[in-house]
Design a protein around this motif. Sequence first.
Motif, PDB file in Angstrom:
ATOM      1  N   THR A  89       0.831  -1.206   0.000  1.00 30.17           N
ATOM      2  CA  THR A  89       0.000   0.000   0.000  1.00 30.17           C
ATOM      3  C   THR A  89       0.866   1.257   0.000  1.00 30.17           C
ATOM      4  O   THR A  89       1.769   1.406   0.825  1.00 30.17           O
ATOM      5  CB  THR A  89      -0.933   0.014   1.220  1.00 30.17           C
ATOM      6  OG1 THR A  89      -1.721  -1.185   1.200  1.00 30.17           O
ATOM      7  CG2 THR A  89      -1.866   1.218   1.198  1.00 30.17           C
ATOM      8  N   ASP A  90       0.605   2.126  -0.971  1.00 34.47           N
ATOM      9  CA  ASP A  90       1.277   3.413  -1.142  1.00 34.47           C
ATOM     10  C   ASP A  90       2.787   3.292  -1.338  1.00 34.47           C
ATOM     11  O   ASP A  90       3.549   4.188  -0.995  1.00 34.47           O
ATOM     12  CB  ASP A  90       0.950   4.345   0.038  1.00 34.47           C
ATOM     13  CG  ASP A  90       1.153   5.807  -0.338  1.00 34.47           C
ATOM     14  OD1 ASP A  90       0.907   6.162  -1.512  1.00 34.47           O
ATOM     15  OD2 ASP A  90       1.589   6.580   0.532  1.00 34.47           O
ATOM     16  N   GLU A 115      -4.868  -4.615  -6.230  1.00 28.66           N
ATOM     17  CA  GLU A 115      -5.965  -4.480  -5.260  1.00 28.66           C
ATOM     18  C   GLU A 115      -5.482  -3.953  -3.912  1.00 28.66           C
ATOM     19  O   GLU A 115      -6.268  -3.412  -3.134  1.00 28.66           O
ATOM     20  CB  GLU A 115      -6.658  -5.832  -5.049  1.00 28.66           C
ATOM     21  CG  GLU A 115      -7.459  -6.285  -6.245  1.00 28.66           C
ATOM     22  CD  GLU A 115      -8.006  -7.699  -6.085  1.00 28.66           C
ATOM     23  OE1 GLU A 115      -7.668  -8.382  -5.080  1.00 28.66           O
ATOM     24  OE2 GLU A 115      -8.768  -8.116  -6.968  1.00 28.66           O
ATOM     25  N   ARG A 116      -4.201  -4.076  -3.633  1.00 28.63           N
ATOM     26  CA  ARG A 116      -3.628  -3.632  -2.361  1.00 28.63           C
ATOM     27  C   ARG A 116      -3.169  -2.170  -2.420  1.00 28.63           C
ATOM     28  O   ARG A 116      -2.541  -1.685  -1.499  1.00 28.63           O
ATOM     29  CB  ARG A 116      -2.466  -4.544  -1.960  1.00 28.63           C
ATOM     30  CG  ARG A 116      -2.903  -5.986  -1.782  1.00 28.63           C
ATOM     31  CD  ARG A 116      -1.732  -6.875  -1.475  1.00 28.63           C
ATOM     32  NE  ARG A 116      -2.108  -8.280  -1.513  1.00 28.63           N
ATOM     33  CZ  ARG A 116      -1.273  -9.270  -1.257  1.00 28.63           C
ATOM     34  NH1 ARG A 116      -0.011  -9.022  -0.929  1.00 28.63           N
ATOM     35  NH2 ARG A 116      -1.688 -10.516  -1.325  1.00 28.63           N
ATOM     36  N   GLN A 117      -3.455  -1.500  -3.494  1.00 28.84           N
ATOM     37  CA  GLN A 117      -3.258  -0.064  -3.690  1.00 28.84           C
ATOM     38  C   GLN A 117      -1.813   0.430  -3.543  1.00 28.84           C
ATOM     39  O   GLN A 117      -1.521   1.308  -2.733  1.00 28.84           O
ATOM     40  CB  GLN A 117      -4.181   0.717  -2.759  1.00 28.84           C
ATOM     41  CG  GLN A 117      -5.637   0.370  -3.005  1.00 28.84           C
ATOM     42  CD  GLN A 117      -6.570   1.080  -2.061  1.00 28.84           C
ATOM     43  OE1 GLN A 117      -6.258   1.321  -0.905  1.00 28.84           O
ATOM     44  NE2 GLN A 117      -7.747   1.420  -2.581  1.00 28.84           N
ATOM     45  N   ARG A 119       1.394   2.690  -4.747  1.00 23.89           N
ATOM     46  CA  ARG A 119       1.512   3.995  -5.399  1.00 23.89           C
ATOM     47  C   ARG A 119       1.741   3.791  -6.890  1.00 23.89           C
ATOM     48  O   ARG A 119       1.163   4.483  -7.723  1.00 23.89           O
ATOM     49  CB  ARG A 119       2.669   4.787  -4.788  1.00 23.89           C
ATOM     50  CG  ARG A 119       2.825   6.190  -5.383  1.00 23.89           C
ATOM     51  CD  ARG A 119       3.935   6.991  -4.720  1.00 23.89           C
ATOM     52  NE  ARG A 119       3.776   7.000  -3.277  1.00 23.89           N
ATOM     53  CZ  ARG A 119       4.778   6.772  -2.409  1.00 23.89           C
ATOM     54  NH1 ARG A 119       5.996   6.522  -2.843  1.00 23.89           N
ATOM     55  NH2 ARG A 119       4.561   6.791  -1.114  1.00 23.89           N
TER      56      ARG A 119
END
Length: 183
Positions: A89-90, A115-117, A119
């Motif tokens: 994530t990010d 899906e885990r977002q 960056r």
Amino acid sequence: MRKNFKTLYTRDQIAEQVCRLGGEIDRDYQNREILLVCVLKGSFLFFADLVRAISCPLLVDFVRMASYGCETVSSGIVEMRKDLEFSVTDREVLIVEDIIDTGYTLQSLFHRLLERQPRSLKVCTLLDKRIDRKVPIEADYVGMTLEEGFVVGYGLDYQERYRELPELYIFEDPSSAGEGRPL
């Protein structure tokens, strides 16, 4: 060398491409921290060399995906046998794959990680084999291309054998090698 093996890329050719890829990755990430994700088992030698060719700050993690079993053709069913330990994530995430063939494995992993977002999410592959591509997925960084054939060496295997070979070889007619018994 074994009679069923034909040299595809030498150590020097591989090293040259790994160095080029490291430079391209450094240029694109410009000192931002990258989470490099090694797709086990086939990518481990390429991954180790690539990590040393990148000067940007980085973290490393590993996944294990499977779609071949003991065959030379993907089953199309992809299972995740080992997941990441780091969160994506990010983060700037770069998947490092040994070969993109049908694309099933990479597409499955790419979508799972997306899906885990993260960056950003990009792909680096040592070999791009387009002839058997079944799904629309592309690498952002490509070491070398391969028209056709089954490849072993430099981490890539046939039934868990030949990973230790220092160069990349086309394994001509692996079914007649007499070594195709399961481990």
